[in-house]
Every structure is written in C-alpha cells, then in structure tokens.
Scaffold this active site. Sequence first.
Site, PDB file in Angstrom:
ATOM      1  N   LYS A  38       0.845  -1.196   0.000  1.00  0.00           N
ATOM      2  CA  LYS A  38       0.000   0.000   0.000  1.00  0.00           C
ATOM      3  C   LYS A  38       0.886   1.254   0.000  1.00  0.00           C
ATOM      4  O   LYS A  38       2.079   1.178   0.301  1.00  0.00           O
ATOM      5  CB  LYS A  38      -0.918  -0.017   1.220  1.00  0.00           C
ATOM      6  CG  LYS A  38      -0.203   0.047   2.562  1.00  0.00           C
ATOM      7  CD  LYS A  38      -1.167  -0.242   3.720  1.00  0.00           C
ATOM      8  CE  LYS A  38      -0.436  -0.179   5.050  1.00  0.00           C
ATOM      9  NZ  LYS A  38      -1.270  -0.687   6.159  1.00  0.00           N
ATOM     10  N   ARG A 139     -11.191   0.827  14.476  1.00  0.00           N
ATOM     11  CA  ARG A 139     -10.888   1.642  13.299  1.00  0.00           C
ATOM     12  C   ARG A 139     -11.803   1.252  12.152  1.00  0.00           C
ATOM     13  O   ARG A 139     -12.580   2.034  11.667  1.00  0.00           O
ATOM     14  CB  ARG A 139      -9.416   1.460  12.911  1.00  0.00           C
ATOM     15  CG  ARG A 139      -8.986   2.262  11.708  1.00  0.00           C
ATOM     16  CD  ARG A 139      -7.496   2.164  11.411  1.00  0.00           C
ATOM     17  NE  ARG A 139      -7.085   0.850  10.944  1.00  0.00           N
ATOM     18  CZ  ARG A 139      -5.867   0.580  10.487  1.00  0.00           C
ATOM     19  NH1 ARG A 139      -4.934   1.518  10.462  1.00  0.00           N
ATOM     20  NH2 ARG A 139      -5.562  -0.642  10.086  1.00  0.00           N
ATOM     21  N   TYR A 287      16.470  29.926   6.855  1.00  0.00           N
ATOM     22  CA  TYR A 287      15.316  30.686   7.356  1.00  0.00           C
ATOM     23  C   TYR A 287      15.399  30.847   8.862  1.00  0.00           C
ATOM     24  O   TYR A 287      15.697  29.902   9.592  1.00  0.00           O
ATOM     25  CB  TYR A 287      14.009  29.957   7.008  1.00  0.00           C
ATOM     26  CG  TYR A 287      13.576  30.151   5.576  1.00  0.00           C
ATOM     27  CD1 TYR A 287      13.248  31.413   5.102  1.00  0.00           C
ATOM     28  CD2 TYR A 287      13.488  29.068   4.718  1.00  0.00           C
ATOM     29  CE1 TYR A 287      12.839  31.586   3.783  1.00  0.00           C
ATOM     30  CE2 TYR A 287      13.089  29.232   3.398  1.00  0.00           C
ATOM     31  CZ  TYR A 287      12.759  30.498   2.944  1.00  0.00           C
ATOM     32  OH  TYR A 287      12.360  30.667   1.649  1.00  0.00           O
ATOM     33  N   MET A 335      11.909  24.229   1.801  1.00  0.00           N
ATOM     34  CA  MET A 335      10.997  23.427   0.976  1.00  0.00           C
ATOM     35  C   MET A 335      11.753  22.524  -0.001  1.00  0.00           C
ATOM     36  O   MET A 335      11.444  21.340  -0.140  1.00  0.00           O
ATOM     37  CB  MET A 335      10.037  24.332   0.208  1.00  0.00           C
ATOM     38  CG  MET A 335       8.962  23.560  -0.548  1.00  0.00           C
ATOM     39  SD  MET A 335       7.848  24.624  -1.477  1.00  0.00           S
ATOM     40  CE  MET A 335       6.891  25.395  -0.197  1.00  0.00           C
TER      41      MET A 335
HETATM   42  C1  LIG Z   1      -0.654  -1.723   6.852  1.00  0.00           C
HETATM   43  C2  LIG Z   1      -1.372  -2.935   7.258  1.00  0.00           C
HETATM   44  C3  LIG Z   1      -0.665  -4.142   7.447  1.00  0.00           C
HETATM   45  C4  LIG Z   1       0.837  -4.226   7.389  1.00  0.00           C
HETATM   46  O1  LIG Z   1       1.401  -3.722   8.590  1.00  0.00           O
HETATM   47  P1  LIG Z   1       2.986  -3.683   8.810  1.00  0.00           P
HETATM   48  O2  LIG Z   1       3.132  -3.261  10.219  1.00  0.00           O
HETATM   49  O3  LIG Z   1       3.519  -2.684   7.850  1.00  0.00           O
HETATM   50  O4  LIG Z   1       3.500  -5.041   8.549  1.00  0.00           O
HETATM   51  C5  LIG Z   1      -1.415  -5.268   7.725  1.00  0.00           C
HETATM   52  N1  LIG Z   1      -2.756  -5.229   7.825  1.00  0.00           N
HETATM   53  C6  LIG Z   1      -3.461  -4.078   7.675  1.00  0.00           C
HETATM   54  C7  LIG Z   1      -4.930  -4.097   7.810  1.00  0.00           C
HETATM   55  C8  LIG Z   1      -2.786  -2.896   7.401  1.00  0.00           C
HETATM   56  O5  LIG Z   1      -3.480  -1.768   7.251  1.00  0.00           O
END
Ligand SMILES: *Cc1c(COP(=O)(O)O)cnc(C)c1O
Length: 395
Positions: A38, A139, A287, A335
């Site tokens: 992801k 969540r 800055y 930046m």
């Molecule tokens: C991001 C995520 C993972 C992976 O977690 P890591 O700590 O990066 O291994 C697994 N399951 C879900 C639902 C996630 O959102």
Amino acid sequence: MTPTRPIWAEISRQKLIHNFRLLRQSAGAEAETVAVVKANAYGHGLEACARAMAENGARWFAVTCVEEAVTLRAVCAEQRILALSGVWPGEAEAVLEHGLTPSVWDVRHLELLEDAARQRGFSAGTVAVHLEIDTGMSRQGVQPENLEPLLARLGEGSPLRVEAVMTHFHSPDDGEATAGQMRQFATAVDTIVRSGIRPEFLSAGSSADVLSQTTGAVTDLARRIGARRMVRTGLSLYGYSPQRASTPGTPGYPPHSGIGAELDPVLAWKARISGLREIEAGTRAGYGGTFTARRRTRLALLPAGYADGLSRLLSNQGWVLVRGQRAPVAGRVSMDQTMVDVTEIAGAAVGDEAVLIGEQGAERVTAADLAELTGTIPYEMLCAIAPRVARVMVE
Ligand SMILES: *Cc1c(COP(=O)(O)O)cnc(C)c1O
C-alpha cells in the site's frame, strides 16, 4: 522530461527479495503471506517492488484501495490483490472487472458489490471478499454486535463469498491486549462458521506479529476450522522492524527473535551536493537564521527539502553522509533545499553523493534513525518521500 534534479531513491531488488523470503519462511509453510504494498509500497515504488516479489513467488498483495489495486493489476495479472479499505461508491465495477479482492465490513460495501455483480450476471458465491472484524482496534471492521445481520445478508444467493475472515491487532507488542483481541476474533469466527460460511483463510498479523511470532493462536484457530492462516506483512518487507519505532525504554517490548536483525533496509535516499560556500564565524544560515557558525564553516547545499519528504523537524538535528562521514544539518530544512555542515569533511565537492538514508563507507543512517529524531515511526518517514523523488531499481 526524465528527472534531472539530483535527488533520487535507490530500491534494492536483492534486499527486497531477501526480506520477502525471510518473512515468508518465518510465517511458516502453512501460512499464506500477503505482501503489503500500500501507499506506493511504503514509498518504495509500487509497480517495481510488486513485480520483483511476483517474480519470486508472491501470490498475494495488499494495497490501500481499489484505485491502487487497479494500478497494480496492470503489472501483476496473476496475483491476488487485496484492497484494505473497503469499497467506496464508484469502485465496485473495477473490483469485478479486475478481479480484485476487497475487505468488507459494512452493509454499504455489500450493497455496492452485490449490485454491480448482479448487473454483470455474476452467480452466487463468485466474488471473493475478506470480511474484517473489529476485535478492539475500533478503526474499521464489523463490530461484534453487528456481525449477525451482516452474515444474514451474505447468506444464500449472494454473489459474494467470504474467502477470509480478517482482523488487525493494535498492539502486537502487548500480549494481554492481543490475547483480548484473539478472544474476540475466535468468537466472531465461531459465529461465522455456525452461519454456514467456510472461510479458507484467517487473516491476522502484520510485520510485528511475524517477527516476534507471538500469535500462534491464529494458526491454531485456523486449523480448528479447517482454514489456513494468512499474514499481512508490510514494513518488514522494506527492511525495518516496527519495534524499532517504539520510544526507547517503553516497557513491554519483547526483543525480536533473530529474524528482525536479519532484515535489510531496501531504500537508499541520495542527492548530490549542488553548491558549497564558506561563511565566517557569527554568520547565520537558513530561514530564521537558526544556525550561527561558531567558526569559519563550510556549508554544502543539497537539493532536498521538506517538499521531497525530508522532515522540517530535522532542522539543526539530522545528518547526512558525505565521503563516509556525518555532515550535520545546518539551519532549517527548507521546501526544496537543505544545508549541511561539511567543515570536517576534507575534499567535499559539488557533485558528491550525499546519503540521506542508507550506507556510505562504515557509516549508516536509517529511516528509523530519522524517525527517532523527529518523533515518528519509520513508516511515516518512508511514505513521506515525495513522488517527485525518482525511484530507481538497482540490483
Ligand atoms: C498496513 C497494514 C498491514 C501491514 O502492517 P505492517 O506493520 O507494515 O507489517 C497489515 N494489515 C493491515 C490491515 C494494514 O493496514
């Protein structure tokens, strides 16, 4: 125009494959390992990373959403692709067209998918979904009290098939909290099985769980219902251990088994020195003039700023590597640029490679180091590296 600004990230194919194999082995032959790619593979570049793992036997990937999944499908035709954030309006068609596998937990997800599937004439049980249970993270995932109505909808005739039941542990380092989530998970799984659903997988556990191997209970539960365990590893694929992200001294963090120590950071972030100047003692830099030279000081300019993902919180406290030595950040990160103090580094010259993350000579700086300095976690540090920084796959 191909990127010409001298800042880039090198992604090591060998290190990625090394970590992937290590984690798959550590998860055990019985388990299915999902490679979590992801957020552009945690900033490493989705397509190239996924392709490298697919060539080395990856069967499952997970991405944030359907949009990322469609991008991935273009380079991985055979692999299964899990979208972790449910389904939003307008996405169900793409799920079906590209053979994606969404997580679901809300009746809205079911409606979107079922409507699209019926319109396309999909028959019962042909669209695989992963049903997420909220076992305590609060969540996403169906809350236990809403599980039965959801299952009723998934009964006879639905085009959807629950291929996996999944959950996510919020504190893999906290045995008691995880045990509590495990009990909730087991109860939900029993309810699901009693409703006549036979999931092939129980999907639970991220990098931390695989590295510390603390959740064998999932494997036992899976065996009991004739399913297999599925683990979802993200950060560790890229060579970092989530435990390292803890505040030093936090109680309750067990040391890793040997595996965590064998992970190899995949990404090296580099830039070339684009300017050099000497300033007199007493002269200020950057800055706000927050850096004042205490002696005649040689400053090197780097084309790397917070718009590239170099946190402004590293102002006056981070360092980069030049000619195998540490060059401290001098003044505020701006930046697009940052100055570093190279007074002590003999021969530092325009065009020299400066390492923001990675190794040079005997020195090294990791995303975990920068995370510690800025009060965050390596995940955020890596994801923050901006799209304008070219990713280059190297061996
Ligand atoms: C991001 C995520 C993972 C992976 O977690 P890591 O700590 O990066 O291994 C697994 N399951 C879900 C639902 C996630 O959102």
